[in-house]
Scaffold this active site. Sequence first.
Site, mmCIF file in Angstrom:
data_model
loop_
_atom_site.group_PDB
_atom_site.id
_atom_site.type_symbol
_atom_site.label_atom_id
_atom_site.label_comp_id
_atom_site.label_asym_id
_atom_site.label_seq_id
_atom_site.Cartn_x
_atom_site.Cartn_y
_atom_site.Cartn_z
ATOM 1 N N ASP A 16 0.862 -1.180 0.000
ATOM 2 C CA ASP A 16 0.000 0.000 0.000
ATOM 3 C C ASP A 16 0.903 1.235 0.000
ATOM 4 O O ASP A 16 1.792 1.358 0.854
ATOM 5 C CB ASP A 16 -0.868 -0.045 1.270
ATOM 6 C CG ASP A 16 -1.900 1.067 1.315
ATOM 7 O OD1 ASP A 16 -1.800 2.043 0.545
ATOM 8 O OD2 ASP A 16 -2.826 0.941 2.143
ATOM 9 N N GLY B 282 -2.147 4.755 -7.444
ATOM 10 C CA GLY B 282 -3.089 5.613 -6.729
ATOM 11 C C GLY B 282 -4.476 5.499 -7.308
ATOM 12 O O GLY B 282 -4.711 4.740 -8.255
ATOM 13 N N TYR C 127 -9.973 14.358 -6.645
ATOM 14 C CA TYR C 127 -8.935 13.659 -7.411
ATOM 15 C C TYR C 127 -7.977 14.674 -8.063
ATOM 16 O O TYR C 127 -6.749 14.580 -7.931
ATOM 17 C CB TYR C 127 -9.598 12.770 -8.463
ATOM 18 C CG TYR C 127 -8.673 12.242 -9.523
ATOM 19 C CD1 TYR C 127 -7.713 11.287 -9.224
ATOM 20 C CD2 TYR C 127 -8.777 12.688 -10.846
ATOM 21 C CE1 TYR C 127 -6.865 10.795 -10.213
ATOM 22 C CE2 TYR C 127 -7.943 12.209 -11.829
ATOM 23 C CZ TYR C 127 -6.980 11.262 -11.508
ATOM 24 O OH TYR C 127 -6.139 10.786 -12.492
ATOM 25 N N LYS D 141 -3.851 15.585 -7.420
ATOM 26 C CA LYS D 141 -2.794 15.675 -8.439
ATOM 27 C C LYS D 141 -2.083 17.036 -8.346
ATOM 28 O O LYS D 141 -0.868 17.124 -8.553
ATOM 29 C CB LYS D 141 -3.374 15.451 -9.831
ATOM 30 C CG LYS D 141 -3.913 14.024 -10.058
ATOM 31 C CD LYS D 141 -2.827 12.977 -9.961
ATOM 32 C CE LYS D 141 -3.329 11.596 -10.329
ATOM 33 N NZ LYS D 141 -2.288 10.553 -10.229
HETATM 34 P P1 NAI Z 1 -5.682 2.441 -12.765
HETATM 35 O O1 NAI Z 1 -6.729 2.774 -11.766
HETATM 36 O O2 NAI Z 1 -5.992 1.403 -13.766
HETATM 37 O O3 NAI Z 1 -4.337 2.028 -12.008
HETATM 38 C C1 NAI Z 1 -3.950 2.596 -10.773
HETATM 39 C C2 NAI Z 1 -3.292 1.505 -9.950
HETATM 40 O O4 NAI Z 1 -2.928 2.060 -8.678
HETATM 41 C C3 NAI Z 1 -4.222 0.309 -9.673
HETATM 42 O O5 NAI Z 1 -3.641 -0.907 -10.122
HETATM 43 C C4 NAI Z 1 -4.412 0.330 -8.175
HETATM 44 O O6 NAI Z 1 -4.501 -0.968 -7.585
HETATM 45 C C5 NAI Z 1 -3.171 1.078 -7.686
HETATM 46 N N1 NAI Z 1 -3.409 1.678 -6.393
HETATM 47 C C6 NAI Z 1 -4.504 2.374 -5.974
HETATM 48 N N2 NAI Z 1 -4.386 2.684 -4.678
HETATM 49 C C7 NAI Z 1 -3.197 2.199 -4.263
HETATM 50 C C8 NAI Z 1 -2.525 2.212 -3.027
HETATM 51 N N3 NAI Z 1 -3.053 2.777 -1.917
HETATM 52 N N4 NAI Z 1 -1.316 1.618 -2.941
HETATM 53 C C9 NAI Z 1 -0.769 1.014 -4.035
HETATM 54 N N5 NAI Z 1 -1.357 0.975 -5.245
HETATM 55 C C10 NAI Z 1 -2.569 1.563 -5.351
HETATM 56 O O7 NAI Z 1 -5.284 3.808 -13.486
HETATM 57 P P2 NAI Z 1 -4.508 4.050 -14.849
HETATM 58 O O8 NAI Z 1 -5.480 4.431 -15.884
HETATM 59 O O9 NAI Z 1 -3.580 2.948 -15.104
HETATM 60 O O10 NAI Z 1 -3.678 5.365 -14.481
HETATM 61 C C11 NAI Z 1 -2.392 5.285 -13.924
HETATM 62 C C12 NAI Z 1 -2.027 6.647 -13.343
HETATM 63 O O11 NAI Z 1 -2.122 7.633 -14.352
HETATM 64 C C13 NAI Z 1 -2.931 7.103 -12.205
HETATM 65 O O12 NAI Z 1 -2.156 7.780 -11.237
HETATM 66 C C14 NAI Z 1 -3.879 8.066 -12.869
HETATM 67 O O13 NAI Z 1 -4.351 9.046 -11.955
HETATM 68 C C15 NAI Z 1 -2.994 8.664 -13.937
HETATM 69 N N6 NAI Z 1 -3.772 9.124 -15.079
HETATM 70 C C16 NAI Z 1 -4.294 8.215 -15.979
HETATM 71 C C17 NAI Z 1 -5.038 8.654 -17.048
HETATM 72 C C18 NAI Z 1 -5.531 7.732 -18.113
HETATM 73 O O14 NAI Z 1 -6.076 8.231 -19.089
HETATM 74 N N7 NAI Z 1 -5.376 6.406 -17.994
HETATM 75 C C19 NAI Z 1 -5.351 10.096 -17.203
HETATM 76 C C20 NAI Z 1 -4.768 10.940 -16.199
HETATM 77 C C21 NAI Z 1 -4.007 10.455 -15.181
HETATM 78 C C1 15L Z 2 -7.962 10.767 -15.551
HETATM 79 O O1 15L Z 2 -7.288 11.461 -14.803
HETATM 80 C C2 15L Z 2 -8.281 9.372 -15.212
HETATM 81 O O2 15L Z 2 -7.242 8.729 -14.507
HETATM 82 C C3 15L Z 2 -8.654 8.518 -16.414
HETATM 83 O O3 15L Z 2 -9.285 7.334 -15.950
HETATM 84 C C4 15L Z 2 -9.561 9.275 -17.381
HETATM 85 O O4 15L Z 2 -10.789 9.459 -16.796
HETATM 86 C C5 15L Z 2 -8.935 10.599 -17.756
HETATM 87 O O5 15L Z 2 -8.529 11.354 -16.636
HETATM 88 C C6 15L Z 2 -9.852 11.473 -18.617
HETATM 89 O O6 15L Z 2 -10.027 12.648 -18.321
HETATM 90 O O7 15L Z 2 -10.339 10.949 -19.618
#
Ligand code: NAI
Ligand code: 15L
Length: 273
Positions: free
Chosen positions: A58, A80, A143, A147
């Site tokens: 965590d 996160g 959220y 950030k």
């Molecule tokens: P996701 O939700 O699929 O992956 C996030 C991972 O963080 C998950 O595997 C989860 O288990 C882990 N996590 C959550 N809480 C935790 C904790 N307390 N300790 C350890 N691990 C923890 O999200 P995704 O789409 O892969 O995004 C990755 C990162 O990029 C995130 O920080 C997200 O905010 C950021 N991001 C993603 C975007 C996107 O379009 N996919 C857009 C903007 C930001």
């Molecule tokens: C984010 O920050 C989220 O992590 C992702 O899941 C999408 O929702 C993305 O923004 C978005 O704005 O499409």
Amino acid sequence: MNANLSEKPFNRILLTGAAGGLGKVLRERIKAWANIVRLSDISNMGEAGEGEEIVQCDLADKSAVLAMMEGVDAVLHFGGISTEADFESIMHANIQGTYNIYEAVHRCGVKRVIFASSNHTLGYYRTTDYVDADMPTRPDGMYGISKCFGESLSRYYYDRFGIETVCIRIGSSFPVPTTRRMLTTYFSYDDLVEMLRCSLFAPRVGHTISFGVSDNPGKWWDNKKAAHLGYKAKDSSSVFAHLFPDTVEYPPADDVTTIYQGGGFLLTTPQYK
Ligand code: NAI
Ligand code: 15L
């Protein structure tokens, strides 16, 4: 970085959030850059493959994060909560968790971090605005605020201790755009990997805010303040335009989710629903 050219540029890179959507993509794609990729998440990540180490913990567990940072040369902090949620959950994973990462980075002498920030630091700008990295943040919920915290925290660790960070304000990084808004915010996986490569290998990044976005028509974000990274998008959402024909309005032009860049996130903060 390794001076010996027979080795990969980094000895060990830590990737947090390795079980997540982007983590699974990056797990394979960043292997070229490091002899060892240390993968971390609170969720199960399966078995360690060749050149991989797995640390399930965590992010809010300070001593576990400190132990995990031992021997790390650079961090890709993607772990996160990745969508809007109640403040307590966000505080735990994103605020306490990111603080723990930076404290550990400082204590272990890590020189560079890439922080997965978000476009939701800017969600209350209008979709008619053109935003650059010097303009004030306008988060659209807890959220987005978390950030902004990560961006300020990393600025502090740079000013105080010289730890470099590139904060990538990721738009929407998914295989294909699933809403019309995502035609503007789309960030292909290839472009994400390229921005990470630029962020890791640019000689000096100081504290940089970069917009993680492909070369989409009508972009809202101006990346000129991150020009020193040398990132150039290769992809564009234009190839997906046919999925969202102009003849259909979704949602209507006077809807808040159309007026503001944050889109649907504006309506999801649990205590204000
Ligand atoms: P996701 O939700 O699929 O992956 C996030 C991972 O963080 C998950 O595997 C989860 O288990 C882990 N996590 C959550 N809480 C935790 C904790 N307390 N300790 C350890 N691990 C923890 O999200 P995704 O789409 O892969 O995004 C990755 C990162 O990029 C995130 O920080 C997200 O905010 C950021 N991001 C993603 C975007 C996107 O379009 N996919 C857009 C903007 C930001
Ligand atoms: C984010 O920050 C989220 O992590 C992702 O899941 C999408 O929702 C993305 O923004 C978005 O704005 O499409």
